[in-house]
Every structure is written in C-alpha cells, then in structure tokens.
Design a protein around this motif. Structure first.
Motif, PDB file in Angstrom:
ATOM      1  N   GLY A   2      -2.840  10.301  68.617  1.00  0.00           N
ATOM      2  CA  GLY A   2      -1.411  10.344  68.298  1.00  0.00           C
ATOM      3  C   GLY A   2      -1.034  11.367  67.258  1.00  0.00           C
ATOM      4  N   MET A   3      -1.971  12.166  66.779  1.00  0.00           N
ATOM      5  CA  MET A   3      -1.615  13.189  65.798  1.00  0.00           C
ATOM      6  C   MET A   3      -0.796  14.312  66.401  1.00  0.00           C
ATOM      7  SD  MET A   3      -2.165  12.707  62.690  1.00  0.00           S
ATOM      8  CE  MET A   3      -2.056  14.361  62.035  1.00  0.00           C
ATOM      9  N   PHE A   4      -0.906  14.486  67.714  1.00  0.00           N
ATOM     10  CA  PHE A   4       0.009  15.436  68.340  1.00  0.00           C
ATOM     11  C   PHE A   4       0.949  14.657  69.246  1.00  0.00           C
ATOM     12  CE2 PHE A   4       1.540  18.162  71.744  1.00  0.00           C
ATOM     13  CZ  PHE A   4       2.136  19.163  70.996  1.00  0.00           C
ATOM     14  N   LEU A   5       2.213  14.684  68.929  1.00  0.00           N
ATOM     15  CA  LEU A   5       3.208  13.971  69.720  1.00  0.00           C
ATOM     16  C   LEU A   5       4.228  14.961  70.254  1.00  0.00           C
ATOM     17  CD1 LEU A   5       4.005  10.806  67.537  1.00  0.00           C
ATOM     18  CD2 LEU A   5       2.469  10.981  69.493  1.00  0.00           C
ATOM     19  N   TRP A  22     -14.561  -5.738  65.700  1.00  0.00           N
ATOM     20  CA  TRP A  22     -14.543  -4.473  64.960  1.00  0.00           C
ATOM     21  C   TRP A  22     -13.133  -3.948  64.753  1.00  0.00           C
ATOM     22  CZ3 TRP A  22     -12.176  -0.395  67.357  1.00  0.00           C
ATOM     23  CH2 TRP A  22     -12.088  -0.425  68.754  1.00  0.00           C
ATOM     24  N   SER A  60     -19.436  -2.418  61.204  1.00  0.00           N
ATOM     25  CA  SER A  60     -19.697  -3.552  62.089  1.00  0.00           C
ATOM     26  C   SER A  60     -21.088  -4.124  61.863  1.00  0.00           C
ATOM     27  CB  SER A  60     -19.568  -3.127  63.556  1.00  0.00           C
ATOM     28  OG  SER A  60     -18.242  -2.803  63.855  1.00  0.00           O
ATOM     29  N   PHE A  82      -7.303   3.989  54.698  1.00  0.00           N
ATOM     30  CA  PHE A  82      -8.274   3.300  55.544  1.00  0.00           C
ATOM     31  C   PHE A  82      -9.405   4.245  55.943  1.00  0.00           C
ATOM     32  CE2 PHE A  82      -4.570   0.706  55.742  1.00  0.00           C
ATOM     33  CZ  PHE A  82      -5.099  -0.570  55.658  1.00  0.00           C
ATOM     34  N   TYR A 122      -4.633  -2.992  64.350  1.00  0.00           N
ATOM     35  CA  TYR A 122      -4.351  -1.610  63.998  1.00  0.00           C
ATOM     36  C   TYR A 122      -4.663  -0.654  65.149  1.00  0.00           C
ATOM     37  CZ  TYR A 122      -3.404  -2.236  59.047  1.00  0.00           C
ATOM     38  OH  TYR A 122      -2.838  -2.559  57.844  1.00  0.00           O
ATOM     39  N   SER A 123      -3.780   0.281  65.298  1.00  0.00           N
ATOM     40  CA  SER A 123      -4.051   1.414  66.164  1.00  0.00           C
ATOM     41  C   SER A 123      -5.245   2.167  65.590  1.00  0.00           C
ATOM     42  CB  SER A 123      -2.825   2.329  66.201  1.00  0.00           C
ATOM     43  OG  SER A 123      -3.127   3.528  66.844  1.00  0.00           O
ATOM     44  N   HIS A 124      -6.199   2.509  66.428  1.00  0.00           N
ATOM     45  CA  HIS A 124      -7.396   3.163  65.915  1.00  0.00           C
ATOM     46  C   HIS A 124      -7.656   4.488  66.604  1.00  0.00           C
ATOM     47  CE1 HIS A 124      -8.577   0.812  69.415  1.00  0.00           C
ATOM     48  NE2 HIS A 124      -9.455   1.754  69.628  1.00  0.00           N
ATOM     49  N   ARG A 125      -6.736   4.905  67.482  1.00  0.00           N
ATOM     50  CA  ARG A 125      -6.944   6.164  68.192  1.00  0.00           C
ATOM     51  C   ARG A 125      -6.197   7.274  67.459  1.00  0.00           C
ATOM     52  NH1 ARG A 125      -4.673   4.928  73.834  1.00  0.00           N
ATOM     53  NH2 ARG A 125      -3.224   3.799  72.538  1.00  0.00           N
ATOM     54  N   PHE A 126      -6.853   8.381  67.253  1.00  0.00           N
ATOM     55  CA  PHE A 126      -6.234   9.473  66.506  1.00  0.00           C
ATOM     56  C   PHE A 126      -5.543  10.481  67.413  1.00  0.00           C
ATOM     57  CE2 PHE A 126      -9.158   7.807  63.367  1.00  0.00           C
ATOM     58  CZ  PHE A 126      -8.328   7.737  62.272  1.00  0.00           C
ATOM     59  N   PRO A 175      -9.743  -3.311  63.203  1.00  0.00           N
ATOM     60  CA  PRO A 175      -9.050  -3.633  61.950  1.00  0.00           C
ATOM     61  C   PRO A 175      -7.775  -4.425  62.246  1.00  0.00           C
ATOM     62  CG  PRO A 175      -9.661  -1.302  62.030  1.00  0.00           C
ATOM     63  CD  PRO A 175      -9.886  -1.861  63.405  1.00  0.00           C
ATOM     64  N   PRO A 229       1.833  12.208  62.454  1.00  0.00           N
ATOM     65  CA  PRO A 229       1.650  13.210  63.506  1.00  0.00           C
ATOM     66  C   PRO A 229       2.380  14.516  63.176  1.00  0.00           C
ATOM     67  CG  PRO A 229       2.268  11.089  64.440  1.00  0.00           C
ATOM     68  CD  PRO A 229       2.433  10.971  62.966  1.00  0.00           C
ATOM     69  N   LEU A 230       1.894  15.578  63.744  1.00  0.00           N
ATOM     70  CA  LEU A 230       2.518  16.897  63.639  1.00  0.00           C
ATOM     71  C   LEU A 230       2.608  17.401  62.201  1.00  0.00           C
ATOM     72  CD1 LEU A 230       5.299  16.493  66.361  1.00  0.00           C
ATOM     73  CD2 LEU A 230       3.005  17.438  66.599  1.00  0.00           C
ATOM     74  N   ALA A 251      -5.816  -6.116  55.460  1.00  0.00           N
ATOM     75  CA  ALA A 251      -6.462  -5.561  56.652  1.00  0.00           C
ATOM     76  C   ALA A 251      -7.970  -5.516  56.474  1.00  0.00           C
ATOM     77  CB  ALA A 251      -5.936  -4.156  56.913  1.00  0.00           C
ATOM     78  N   ARG A 256      -1.385  -8.297  63.130  1.00  0.00           N
ATOM     79  CA  ARG A 256      -1.205  -6.895  63.498  1.00  0.00           C
ATOM     80  C   ARG A 256      -2.572  -6.267  63.736  1.00  0.00           C
ATOM     81  NH1 ARG A 256       1.981  -4.898  59.293  1.00  0.00           N
ATOM     82  NH2 ARG A 256       3.897  -4.843  60.464  1.00  0.00           N
ATOM     83  N   HIS A 291       0.629   0.209  66.483  1.00  0.00           N
ATOM     84  CA  HIS A 291      -0.099  -1.042  66.284  1.00  0.00           C
ATOM     85  C   HIS A 291       0.369  -2.075  67.320  1.00  0.00           C
ATOM     86  CE1 HIS A 291      -1.286   0.848  62.629  1.00  0.00           C
ATOM     87  NE2 HIS A 291      -0.182   0.617  61.962  1.00  0.00           N
TER      88      HIS A 291
END
Lengths: 225, 218
Positions: free
Chosen positions: A155-158, A189, B161, B153, A149-153, A191, B125-126, A117, A147, A173
């Motif tokens: 998702g920490m609360f689901l 930019w 960049s 990472f 990469y998902s770069h948004r955080f 990943p 998560p969580l 990556a 692949r 991803h």
C-alpha cells in the motif's frame, strides 16, 4: 473487441473466522460473575505493564477450576478446531490424531482503556471470545473493536486503481466487533489490538493462544511457552 | 591445543534509518505555535478528508500547514525540512549536489490531543520520509506510563513468532519489539514513511500537540 475470460482469486490470504458458541448467555453470566472479582493484582500477569484501564490475568486460566471455565475451554477449543480443520488439508482422521496445547487469560478493557497491539509467540492460532461488551455506538464505530493490523506494505504506492480495493484485497486494518458469545479465530502471528473502549461499560474477553503437535512425528517438539 | 574464540563481526541487515534531533531554544517558537494552533482548532482548519476514523479527542488540521505565512510556521518549516533533507542525505549514497537539485515536497499538519486521544497505527503512502515534531509533550501521568507515546511497529512482522532465551532479550537495534518514543518539546524524529506507527492514548489533563510531515523528493 471480445471480453477476456478471467478468474479473480485471493493469494497469500489470511484465514479469519467468527464462531458463535451455542447458547452462550448462561455461560457468559457465570463467567462474568466468576472472573470479575478476580481482576486483582494477585491474578494479574506480573510480566506485563500495569494498566488501570486494562486488566490482563495470568495466562493459566485454563488450569483454573470451575464448571463455567471447563465448559468454555471445551467449547472454545472445539470451535477453534473446526476453523483450523477447515483451513487445513488434513483428513478428519489425521486431524484427530493431533495433540492440542492452549494457554488463555481473561482481559477486561475498561472505559477509556485499550489492549495494546501485539502478536502471540509460540502459538499458531489465536482465539478471542467475548464474554461481555459495551453497547455499540454508531458515533464511535471502532470503539472496543478487535483490530487486526494490515501487514502488507504494497500500500505504499496508491493510485486510483488500488486505494479503494474491496475486501479482502484492500490495504486497511480489519475490524471485528466483539459480541457476547462470539469468538474470533486467526493466526497468532498477526499483530492485533483492542481499540479504545469509548463506551461506558467494560469489555471482557478470553484470549487463548493455541498450538498443535503431531505425536506420530518423531522428534517433533514444541518450544516452552 | 588451545581453542580460540572466533573473530565475529556483528552488523545490521535490513535496518530502518531513524533520525532524531532537537531544536535549541524552542520555547519561544513552541509558545507561538501552540497559541496559533489552538486558535485555529476549528472546522475551517480541520482535515476534511481524514484517512482513518476520526476521534473527537484528537484534532487533525488540513495538510497545508507549511504553506501558512506566519513567521513561527516558516521558522518551523525551515528546521523540519532541513532536518529531513540531512537525514535523507546521511542515509543515502546520493551526493548532496544530487539531492540539492531536487524539490522537497511535503504534506504537513498538526494534531492536538486531549484526554484519551489517540491515533491508530498507519503509514504514509506516496511519501519517502516522515517526521514528527513536538510542540507540547503534555502531562506525564505516572499511573499511565504508556500515555501519549509515539510507537513504531517492528517491520519484521512474524519475527517474534518463535522466541527462545537468545532472542527474547536482544539489544538495540536487534530487539524484537516496537520502538516507543516519549516526545519532548522541541524534539524531531524522522523515519521512512512505510513504517507503521501510532500514538497511544494520551491520559494527561492538558494537551499534547505535535506537527507531522510527509516528504518526497522530485
């Protein structure tokens, strides 16, 4: 109870395009025949760790001689420009005035190998063209895929209302299956990696990082590659 | 007039806490854990709801490992959870008495990786704190120096960049690159659950065995 009128739209979206080059079969045969013998330490990128399962050439591929490479460079950049043009607000005339700079390498991901990556500095766009690929294996759906990469955080609360969001909103991803003749284009930019090749044949890719400069803008300079 | 070098105080901003410790005398415990885990490498104990595309080369257990009654698991549980608690305490302004009133919950599982086994980049998560303990590091393969690394990472997506000579070789903890950890038997690393991490392909001829936990206080 009335139903409210609503409009669902994407914000902060990342552009991604899959481009099919015209009649790529002959081109791919010529590229594979020309590049496979060059997968040697002499042509490898000495700044990168050596990996027996993943060959990465120097990044001056577009300066190498050869009819197939010249044609690929022309078609790859034309396809990329179409994507960049579509994602921007430039008029055709304004876009034509821009200067384009590109560096490229070829990559061979062998069975049981992967491309680690990373993202591509000093460039705005990445293009990945597939020269050859192992056959898809339905039992290994992510084998030899690109692949992003998902770069948004976020998702920490689901909870039940966001763990199963549909495209393009979900937090996972993104996979792109390389097919010979197809090219993926996305911002440099992001990943990305090539997942482990679980097939029994090599995956050959051309990876280009590309940037644009407006010669009419006084003082606009780009950093050295 | 003589110019003087200005006094500069360089400090970290937006840093990611990263804890690390070793279990002394881990050899006996790891032998017992390895035997137990290999004996239970079966469908009965496999995670039935994997969050990512399962790889045949990596076995993932159910997430209830720390509820197992075996003494070796209880011993590991005490070490791991107390280390997570200590790390959280060191990184927080909360007092020990405050955290001590809370319950430390966990989901805990183990991985057994064989040749070309890997685990895709992910976060948890969580949960607030995650940790990985190494039961068996697996064979080192000189021709594959990147084999079986736990790779974290950089959370500063896009920060690399633009690079120039002053940022290309930044030293720790400012360096703009992933943090790679080659785990050793008995080693425990603790990190915030939001940090994306992966296990790179393992090319040893034996097994690489780790225990991972996600923790949260409530």
């Amino acid at each position: 109870m009335t139903t409210a009128s609503s409009t669902l739209q994407s914000i902060f979206a990342v552009p991604f395009a899959s481009v099919r080059l015209a009649q790529p079969d002959g081109l791919n045969l010529a590229l594979a025949a020309g590049l496979n013998p060059l997968a040697t330490p002499a042509q490898g990128d000495a700044t990168l760790p050596t990996d027996p399962f993943c060959f990465r050439s120097r990044e001056d591929l577009f300066e190498w001689q050869g009819e197939a490479l010249s044609y690929l460079k022309q078609e790859l950049l034309a396809g990329l420009c179409g994507v960049v043009r579509a994602a921007n607000l430039y008029t055709e005339e304004q876009f034509r005035a821009l200067g384009i700079q590109a560096k490229a390498r070829f990559v061979i991901v062998r069975p049981n190998g992967c491309l680690p990556a990373g993202s591509l500095p000093h460039a705005s766009w990445c293009a990945i063209y597939c020269v050859s690929a192992p056959d898809p294996n339905p039992l290994r759906p992510d084998s030899a895929t690109l692949r992003l990469y998902s770069h948004r955080f976020g998702g920490m609360f689901l909870d039940s209302a966001n763990w199963n969001l549909r495209q393009p909103f979900h937090f996972g991803h993104q996979l792109w299956h390389p097919i010979p003749g197809d090219m993926a284009v996305f911002p440099a930019w992001i990943p990305h990696e090539v997942a482990l090749n679980r097939g029994d044949r090599d995956l050959m890719l051309i990876i280009a990082r590309v940037r644009f400069a407006d010669p009419r803008v006084e003082g606009q300079t780009l950093p050295p590659w | 007039m003589v110019s003087q070098a200005p006094m500069i105080r360089l400090s970290s901003g937006f840093a990611v806490p990263f804890g690390e410790t070793f279990l002394t005398g881990h050899e006996r415990l790891n032998r017992e854990l390895e035997a137990l885990f290999l004996a239970r490498e079966s469908e009965e104990y496999r995670n039935p709801t994997p969050s990512h595309t399962p790889q045949a080369e990596t076995f993932e257990s159910r997430f209830n490992l720390f509820k197992w009654p075996e003494p070796c698991v209880r011993e590991l549980r005490d070490f791991v959870l107390s280390s997570v608690g200590q790390t959280a305490l060191h990184a927080s302004t909360a007092q020990a008495e405050e955290l001590g009133k809370l319950t430390l919950h966990n989901h805990t599982w183990y991985h057994i990786s064989r040749y070309a086994g890997s685990f895709v980049a992910h976060n948890h998560p969580l949960a607030s704190w995650s940790a990985v303990y190494c039961v068996r590091a697996g064979e080192r393969v000189p021709e594959h120096p990147g084999s079986g690394l736990l790779k974290f990472f950089d959370t500063r997506v896009g920060a690399d960049s633009y690079l120039d000579p002053s940022t290309r070789r930044l030293k720790a903890p400012y360096a703009l690159r992933p943090r790679e950890v080659r785990l050793e038997a008995g080693q425990l690393v603790i990190f915030p659950s939001y940090v994306f991490h992966e296990v790179t392909p393992f090319y040893g001829r034996d097994t690489r065995i780790t225990v991972a936990t996600n923790c949260w206080f409530a």
